[in-house]
Design a protein around this motif. Structure first.
Motif, PDB file in Angstrom:
ATOM      1  N   PRO A 127       2.678   5.128   7.053  1.00  0.00           N
ATOM      2  CA  PRO A 127       2.864   3.722   7.437  1.00  0.00           C
ATOM      3  C   PRO A 127       2.652   2.798   6.234  1.00  0.00           C
ATOM      4  O   PRO A 127       1.805   3.038   5.382  1.00  0.00           O
ATOM      5  N   ILE A 128       3.434   1.741   6.197  1.00  0.00           N
ATOM      6  CA  ILE A 128       3.439   0.835   5.053  1.00  0.00           C
ATOM      7  C   ILE A 128       2.965  -0.539   5.514  1.00  0.00           C
ATOM      8  O   ILE A 128       3.314  -1.007   6.610  1.00  0.00           O
ATOM      9  N   ALA A 129       2.178  -1.182   4.661  1.00  0.00           N
ATOM     10  CA  ALA A 129       1.728  -2.540   4.931  1.00  0.00           C
ATOM     11  C   ALA A 129       1.844  -3.357   3.650  1.00  0.00           C
ATOM     12  O   ALA A 129       1.782  -2.823   2.542  1.00  0.00           O
TER      13      ALA A 129
ATOM     14  N   TRP B 280      -3.470  -9.071   4.680  1.00  0.00           N
ATOM     15  CA  TRP B 280      -2.686  -7.850   4.884  1.00  0.00           C
ATOM     16  C   TRP B 280      -2.034  -7.857   6.254  1.00  0.00           C
ATOM     17  O   TRP B 280      -2.643  -8.242   7.253  1.00  0.00           O
TER      18      TRP B 280
ATOM     19  N   SER C 230       0.137  -2.260   9.547  1.00  0.00           N
ATOM     20  CA  SER C 230       1.018  -1.210   9.020  1.00  0.00           C
ATOM     21  C   SER C 230       2.212  -1.014   9.942  1.00  0.00           C
ATOM     22  O   SER C 230       2.109  -1.137  11.168  1.00  0.00           O
TER      23      SER C 230
ATOM     24  N   ASN D  22       5.323   1.702  10.853  1.00  0.00           N
ATOM     25  CA  ASN D  22       5.771   3.092  10.731  1.00  0.00           C
ATOM     26  C   ASN D  22       7.287   3.115  10.544  1.00  0.00           C
ATOM     27  O   ASN D  22       8.028   2.543  11.358  1.00  0.00           O
TER      28      ASN D  22
ATOM     29  N   ASN E  74       0.835  -1.211   0.000  1.00  0.00           N
ATOM     30  CA  ASN E  74       0.000   0.000   0.000  1.00  0.00           C
ATOM     31  C   ASN E  74       0.864   1.254   0.000  1.00  0.00           C
ATOM     32  O   ASN E  74       0.678   2.176   0.782  1.00  0.00           O
TER      33      ASN E  74
END
Length: 673
Positions: free
Chosen positions: A305-307, A317, A320, A322, A281
């Motif tokens: 933040p990345i997931a 998923w 997330s 940070n 994402n």
């Protein structure tokens, strides 16, 4: 939780064997094709038959073990396990074999216990009046107890209810066995004793979870009599599920700074079937170095933040993560805390330094005004602000990563006009004819919108510009000037400034010439005045002598030198001094002529003639007085007390004929010199 084993495998078939008897085709049997047991257990053989003639009764029944057919004797031979005939009854039947049927249709038999040597096949020989029949039954007797078989559905999916079956191809009434699962879930046990199947099965219904995938599931054959496990079967559960425990992992070994390259990986703990792709994402510039490994070039300070998601036929998923990018303070700005609106001189002012983000959060604050360092601190306060405090203010914040400065904030201080003064250009001393510019210099915020000019007489000049131009400047412009300035906050007057205008060389030359001429004229007037005064005194003296002899008299001062110049001009009564001819002050009295008037000679020998002028009014009386110096007359005594500065003259009608009688009312003319 109990897991049921594989589905029950029913292997039931009935294969009647027909021997070559004349009426064999009319016999029919129903029983399990193969019966299973183990040494020491028992076997139950459900059996149904139909004789060629339904009314025929069974005459003989023999149960052979592993029989054979003898072609010589044309008969069967082998160990007999059971024999029943009308003549012998059941005397030859072993105790462990029981015939549980009847003589018309039921041929059920029980063997208890069954021995390992019984393994093979059984032959059931039946004889009636109408015929004979040999029925073969397979018997599988193992040395050890049978193992259950777990039957699984074609596919097991996470959280979808399934039923597992644990099947044992054995059932014998009176012989107690149990099937149990390795999981603590309730199960249902069923037994089947039919001519088609002989079995015991346990069914387990439950909702498997992804944690069951890859786990062992066991179904056990339990003997409650001796309380031990007789046998068991174990299967590996194949539970289809989405990837589980998906996590996004930052691979960078140290803390991340703004602009660094960041590597992330997508991990999971379990997936069935295997993971085939990954999703992220993340927006912006990035690339996947390998499946599940992401590289971000020049990470932004405000990276979100990345997931990631791991996908097979489903996608899961991860939470997330940070990045916690370390960066210098961002969005640094100067905030006016109080007052909230305009700042007036003398007010208390408080400024604050704010920022939106900083990693790490430990920061220090500093202030500058017009580029010059002021102090350290988050706030900058003024107890009583002055116009000198106005300017461009910056605050800057630093942390361990770097330093960020705010944009300059213009601090405006509003105040009434101050420091007013009148500046004179080019200077306060100007030559006449040049140009002078007076400027009302002031300091004010908001700007001055009106100027008013006044001169040294406190007179409003009705000039409202900042500059007062005098072009050309005149001597009359010399003096003090002051101005008045007005803005929205007040009105202030300046101190006066003096403009001095001096004469030009041309004016000075003219003035000197006029002054010299005036002085010379004054000296001449004084000189002639003195002479005239003396002459007047002599005339008065002589007039006094004549008045003593006659009331009708005219006193004429006697000149030292007599002359009788004749002239075309009318005769004048007075004196003449050749020496003073160019500068004589005199008075001439002219009288109108009568018809009988003729010229006559005066007492002093002066010829007096009155001639009418063509342009003259006969009714006008002319008088000319001429003052003579005293020294010019012989009959005037010098320094006469009564003559000092005053001369009297009695005016009488002059002309031919008799003098008139002196009148009471004589008009005198007083001359002062």
């Amino acid at each position: 939780m109990h897991l049921l084993g594989p589905s029950l495998l029913l292997l039931v078939w009935w294969v009647p064997e027909y021997l070559a008897f004349s009426d064999s085709t009319k016999w029919s049997f129903e029983h399990p094709h193969t019966l299973y047991s183990w040494d020491g257990a028992c076997v139950w053989i459900p059996c149904q038959y139909t004789a060629p003639l339904r009314r025929d009764q069974l005459d003989n029944l023999i149960l052979y073990s592993n029989y054979e057919y003898d072609d010589t004797t044309k008969n069967f031979k082998g160990p007999i396990l059971y024999e029943k005939t009308k003549s012998l009854g059941d005397d030859h039947t072993p105790e462990r074999v029981q015939f549980l049927g009847d003589q018309r249709s039921n041929c059920t038999i029980s063997i208890n216990p069954v021995l390992e040597k019984d393994n093979g096949w059984l032959g059931l020989r039946l004889t009636t009046k109408a015929g004979k029949w040999m029925e073969k039954i397979d018997l599988n007797v193992s040395k050890t107890p049978l193992s259950p078989h777990i039957q699984l559905p074609p596919e097991i999916q996470e959280s979808q209810e399934v039923t597992l079956t644990c099947l044992l191809n054995f059932s014998c009434p009176g012989y107690q066995i149990q099937l149990q699962w390795s999981v603590e879930e309730p199960a249902v046990t069923l037994t089947s004793l039919t001519t088609k199947t002989v079995s015991t099965q346990s069914k387990l219904t439950f909702q498997p979870q992804w944690t069951h995938h890859g786990k062992n599931l066991t179904c056990q054959l339990w003997d409650p009599k001796v309380e031990r496990i007789l046998s068991e079967e174990t299967v590996l559960l194949d539970v289809k599920h989405a990837p589980k425990e998906v996590t996004t992992v930052i691979q960078n070994p140290t803390r991340i700074r703004e602009g660094d390259t960041v590597t992330l990986s997508c991990n999971y703990s379990s997936s069935n079937p295997r993971v085939t792709r990954y999703e992220w994402n993340l927006q912006g510039s990035w690339k996947e170095q390998s499946p599940g490994v992401l590289i971000i070039q020049k990470v932004a300070w405000d990276a979100r933040p990345i997931a990631c998601a791991a996908c097979n036929q489903w996608c899961s998923w991860a939470p997330s993560v940070n990045l916690d990018v370390q960066h210098a303070p961002k969005d640094v700005r100067v905030q006016q805390i109080s007052p909230p609106s305009e700042i007036h001189s003398g007010h208390r002012v408080l400024l604050g330094c704010n920022f939106s983000s900083s990693r790490p959060r430990d920061v220090r604050f500093f202030w500058k005004r017009n580029g010059i360092f002021l102090k350290e601190g988050k706030e900058l306060s003024f107890d009583s602000i002055s116009p000198e405090d106005a300017g461009n203010y910056n605050c800057f914040i630093n942390n361990s990563i770097g330093q960020t400065m705010s944009e300059a904030r213009r601090l405006q201080v509003l105040y009434a006009p101050r420091m007013l003064r009148v500046a004179i250009s080019p200077k306060d001393q100007v030559m006449e004819g040049k140009k002078a510019v007076l400027t009302c210099e002031s300091d004010a915020n908001p700007p001055i919108f009106q100027y008013t000019w006044f001169d040294w007489k406190n007179q409003n000049l009705h000039h409202y510009d900042q500059m007062l131009r005098l072009d050309p400047v005149k001597i009359q412009h010399s003096g003090a000037y002051w101005c008045e300035a007005t803005n929205q906050l007040g009105r202030v007057q300046s101190p006066p400034s003096t403009l001095t205008v001096y004469y030009s060389p041309e004016t000075i030359g003219r003035r000197v010439a006029v002054g010299v001429g005036f002085c010379l004229a004054t000296l001449l007037l004084v000189f002639w005045g003195v002479k005239l005064q003396r002459s007047w005194k002599r005339i008065r003296s002589q007039q006094g002598l004549q008045e003593s002899s006659s009331g009708q008299s005219f006193f004429v001062r006697k000149q030292k030198v007599r002359r009788a110049p004749l002239s075309e001009d009318p005769h004048s009564l007075g004196c003449y001094n050749p020496v003073m001819e160019d500068a004589i002050s005199y008075a001439t009295l002219r009288f109108p002529f009568g018809e009988t008037d003729t010229p006559r000679t005066g007492d002093a020998g002066t010829l007096e003639t009155e001639r009418p002028s063509p342009n003259r009014d006969d009714t006008v009386t002319y008088s000319v007085l001429q003052k003579c110096r005293e020294g010019d007359y012989e009959n005037v005594l010098p320094d006469s007390p009564e003559d000092e500065g005053i001369h009297y003259s009695e005016l009488v009608h002059l002309g031919l004929g008799k003098r008139p009688v002196a009148q009471e009312a004589v008009e005198y003319v007083t001359l002062k010199h």
